[in-house]
Enzyme design. Sequence first.
Site, mmCIF file in Angstrom:
data_model
loop_
_atom_site.group_PDB
_atom_site.id
_atom_site.type_symbol
_atom_site.label_atom_id
_atom_site.label_comp_id
_atom_site.label_asym_id
_atom_site.label_seq_id
_atom_site.Cartn_x
_atom_site.Cartn_y
_atom_site.Cartn_z
ATOM 1 C CB CYS A 133 -0.929 -0.004 1.203
ATOM 2 S SG CYS A 133 -2.223 1.262 1.145
ATOM 3 C CB CYS A 134 3.833 2.243 2.005
ATOM 4 S SG CYS A 134 3.185 2.511 3.669
ATOM 5 C CB CYS A 216 -2.354 6.837 5.875
ATOM 6 S SG CYS A 216 -1.478 7.242 4.345
ATOM 7 C CB CYS A 219 -1.418 3.155 8.866
ATOM 8 S SG CYS A 219 -2.045 2.168 7.502
ATOM 9 C CB CYS A 242 6.001 4.907 4.381
ATOM 10 S SG CYS A 242 6.917 6.429 4.034
#
Length: 246
Positions: A133-134, A216, A219, A242
């Site tokens: 995702c990062c 985010c 998270c 990240c």
Amino acid sequence: MSACSAAVRRGLDPEPGVVLDLLPTLARRAAADLEHAPAEDILGWAIDTFGDRFAVASSMAEAVLVDMVSRLHPGVPVLFLDTGYHFAETIGTRDTVAARYDVPLLTITPRQSVAEQEQSYGPRLYERDPDRCCALRKVEPLERALSPYLSWATGIRRDETDDRREVPVVSWDPDRGKVKVHPLATWTQSQVDDYVREHDVVVNPLLADGYPSIGCAPCTRRVAGGADPRSGRWAGLAKSECGLHR
């Protein structure tokens, strides 16, 4: 300006291959020469050396670097990664920074919206594969945004995490082929707070609401007083970065 810096400045456009060859040496020399320099001098060196091939990245936790660069050279672009998962307060801070400071603020977005990513990878990828995702929402967009530049600055500091304790004030990033500048590397949180008060710097309100490190929203968790400031990031996962600052 050193001879190496001057050569880079002269060769930015006519001899890009020569410039790239000079950059690792330039970064090493600058790291040694500027280790004990004030943050403004480090930032000024980068502006003088790279001109319009230099940018500043901001996470919109506080706008210390943005404030500095707006005083030194208002034309330096400020890059902000809008992942699509930010807290509303972070987006509000971005908007306030854009309105207050005389800098071009560029909002960088991923190739896919959150909805499009969920169609491709399924919902809540940040829970199942946070590294992926990062990579999609932070790393790739930043690398795309940095493509026009030879150097960029970030606000990371040595006192933030164990992984950052040895970060130099200037470094060579071989993966991206760019000089990375950390003007605040030697600063403490107390110095950041003093600068914020002295210059009335824009600050993300989440910092005063138990979020000493802001990422985010899905998270990031509040942190108890006295705990590791980064412990609220990816809480419960074996992850502390990240990938932007590899």
